[in-house]
Design an enzyme around this catalytic site. Structure first.
Site, mmCIF file in Angstrom:
data_model
loop_
_atom_site.group_PDB
_atom_site.id
_atom_site.type_symbol
_atom_site.label_atom_id
_atom_site.label_comp_id
_atom_site.label_asym_id
_atom_site.label_seq_id
_atom_site.Cartn_x
_atom_site.Cartn_y
_atom_site.Cartn_z
ATOM 1 N N GLU A 99 18.416 22.795 -13.974
ATOM 2 C CA GLU A 99 18.309 23.418 -15.377
ATOM 3 C C GLU A 99 17.307 22.077 -16.259
ATOM 4 O O GLU A 99 17.682 20.876 -15.872
ATOM 5 C CB GLU A 99 19.334 23.387 -15.957
ATOM 6 C CG GLU A 99 20.125 24.464 -15.733
ATOM 7 C CD GLU A 99 21.660 24.580 -16.226
ATOM 8 O OE1 GLU A 99 22.571 25.373 -15.902
ATOM 9 O OE2 GLU A 99 21.742 23.826 -17.286
ATOM 10 N N CYS A 112 15.854 17.144 -21.766
ATOM 11 C CA CYS A 112 17.033 17.023 -20.995
ATOM 12 C C CYS A 112 16.875 17.142 -19.709
ATOM 13 O O CYS A 112 16.727 18.628 -19.278
ATOM 14 C CB CYS A 112 18.282 17.675 -21.789
ATOM 15 S SG CYS A 112 19.896 17.410 -20.826
ATOM 16 N N CYS A 119 26.815 18.409 -8.775
ATOM 17 C CA CYS A 119 27.339 16.999 -9.118
ATOM 18 C C CYS A 119 28.626 16.704 -8.378
ATOM 19 O O CYS A 119 29.457 17.729 -8.337
ATOM 20 C CB CYS A 119 27.454 16.793 -10.566
ATOM 21 S SG CYS A 119 28.022 15.113 -10.866
ATOM 22 N N CYS A 123 33.668 16.433 -13.239
ATOM 23 C CA CYS A 123 34.678 16.323 -14.447
ATOM 24 C C CYS A 123 35.311 17.706 -14.907
ATOM 25 O O CYS A 123 34.295 18.943 -14.730
ATOM 26 C CB CYS A 123 33.754 15.710 -15.649
ATOM 27 S SG CYS A 123 32.927 14.150 -15.255
ATOM 28 N N CYS A 126 33.146 20.290 -17.105
ATOM 29 C CA CYS A 126 31.568 20.381 -16.816
ATOM 30 C C CYS A 126 31.405 21.478 -15.964
ATOM 31 O O CYS A 126 31.978 21.448 -14.866
ATOM 32 C CB CYS A 126 31.124 18.999 -16.560
ATOM 33 S SG CYS A 126 29.287 19.064 -16.058
ATOM 34 N N CYS A 338 25.482 21.049 -20.111
ATOM 35 C CA CYS A 338 25.264 20.800 -18.941
ATOM 36 C C CYS A 338 25.641 21.795 -17.615
ATOM 37 O O CYS A 338 26.805 22.014 -17.658
ATOM 38 C CB CYS A 338 25.692 19.313 -18.686
ATOM 39 S SG CYS A 338 26.042 18.575 -17.157
#
Ligand code: SAH
Ligand code: SF4
Length: 356
Positions: A99, A112, A119, A123, A126, A338
């Site tokens: 993205e 961004c 990832c 977290c 997220c 995100c």
């Protein structure tokens, strides 16, 4: 199946090459160096094939085009917010999705960008981390996200706040910054870049030495180890004392004000004592605090705070001497947090009509 590494990109990573590398590449093919510079000039502005390289003889363009697969990313989804924010999902040469978001204001055009597919940090609030890391992006795949939106309006600022942990893909992230900063390319000044990190001490120190003009944003999200280890798993590896020592070294080697990011989770990190502890940490580094109300993500346990809770928390931080802004919700209607659009697309049942 092992995740492909960046070197799995086919052909040349043309958007991630410096002018000097293009010269060397051309000379390696037995061409004069200036042919490489012509290619750099075109690709650093978003050309999508050798046919768009001005000055290149036609037969040479045909030959290069046939011999070198470029794997130019394709837009596979697009969401436009009524506040002007545009979020694009780019499909990479291997079908992975990434993205990038364009955020225009009266005076700026901020992009961004993502630094990885998925990832590894995970977290709890997220969407990007929920399936783990798929692979690193190449410098060219990072740069292309900027070029893609630059075509709409000249880009002024870049934030590494899309999916991925930029400091876990340090070399490619730095390379991308250097390519975008090249004066013969887009020529974006170092101060226009912000690298956001969940906290990798050794790399924070290194960034301060390698790129002291780039702004650092630390995703703090909690001022105490107990809470932070629960929501940012990296904290179990590098607890706050270690992270703060790295931040102190960083602050000593740069001349920039850093930012602390703090996602507001009604159920986890908004107690009054956390507001004052946050202010105290920020004062130590004269950092600016960005409070980001949680943008709800499916499959996370967290709750979005009410406007009143946000205001109260912000006021407490301020009273305790913290310099604070509540981040506006740009693109809230288009999954702008995100990793959200990518995750939604990956989860959707197959629908041939949907891939517009
Ligand atoms: N991995 C880096 C950069 C990408 S995340 C980092 O964590 O800093 C960029 C920012 O988006 C981080 O501050 C992150 O906490 C925030 N973010 C992620 N998911 C969010 C959500 N659902 N709502 C609000 N902010 C979110
Ligand atoms: Fe990774 Fe950043 Fe999302 Fe945490 S907030 S999972 S570090 S992208």
């Amino acid at each position: 199946m092992t995740a492909p590494t960046p070197s799995a990109a086919p052909g040349l990573d043309v958007y991630g090459m410096t002018r000097a590398e293009f010269r060397t590449w051309a000379e390696g093919l037995g061409l004069p160096g200036f042919r490489g510079e012509q290619a750099f000039h075109a690709f650093s502005r978003g050309a999508r094939s050798f046919h768009e390289v001005k000055g290149l003889p036609r037969e040479l363009a045909v030959r290069l085009e046939a011999a070198i697969p470029l794997g130019v990313p394709q837009e596979s989804r697009r969401q436009e917010s009524n506040d002007g924010t545009v979020k694009s999902l780019l499909s990479l040469h291997d079908g992975r999705l990434v993205e990038c978001v364009s955020i225009p204001t009266a005076t700026r055009h901020t992009i961004c960008v993502s630094s990885q597919v998925g990832c590894a940090v995970g977290c709890t609030f997220c969407a990007s981390g929920q399936n783990g890391l798929e692979r690193d992006l190449t410098a060219g795949e990072i740069v292309y996200q900027v070029l893609f939106h630059h075509a709409r309006r000249p880009v002024t600022n870049i934030v590494f706040m899309g999916s991925g942990e930029p400091l876990f893909n340090y070399d490619q992230v730095l390379k991308a910054i250097r390519v975008l900063a090249e004066v013969e390319g887009l020529g974006l000044g170092r101060r226009r870049f912000t690298v956001s990190t969940s906290g990798v001490p050794a790399r924070i120190r290194q960034l301060g030495v390698d790129e002291p003009q780039v702004t650092l944003a630390l995703s703090l999200h909690a001022p105490d180890d107990e809470t932070r280890s629960r929501i940012v798993p990296l904290n179990r590896r590098w607890p706050l004392a270690e992270l703060m020592a790295a931040m102190a070294d960083y602050a000593g080697s740069v001349n920039r004000r850093m930012t602390l990011e703090y996602v507001l989770l009604a159920d986890a990190n908004m107690a009054p004592e956390q507001a004052s502890a946050l202010a105290e940490l920020a004062r130590r580094f004269q950092a600016h605090i960005n409070l980001i109300p949680f943008n709800p993500v499916t499959e996370t346990v967290h709750q979005r705070p009410s406007t009143l809770q946000v205001e109260e928390f912000a006021a407490r931080v301020q009273i305790s001497g913290g310099n604070v802004t509540v981040r506006g919700q740009r693109g809230a209607d288009i999954d702008a947090a995100c990793g959200q659009l990518r995750r939604r697309v990956l989860q959707a049942p197959p629908d041939p009509q949907a891939a517009t």
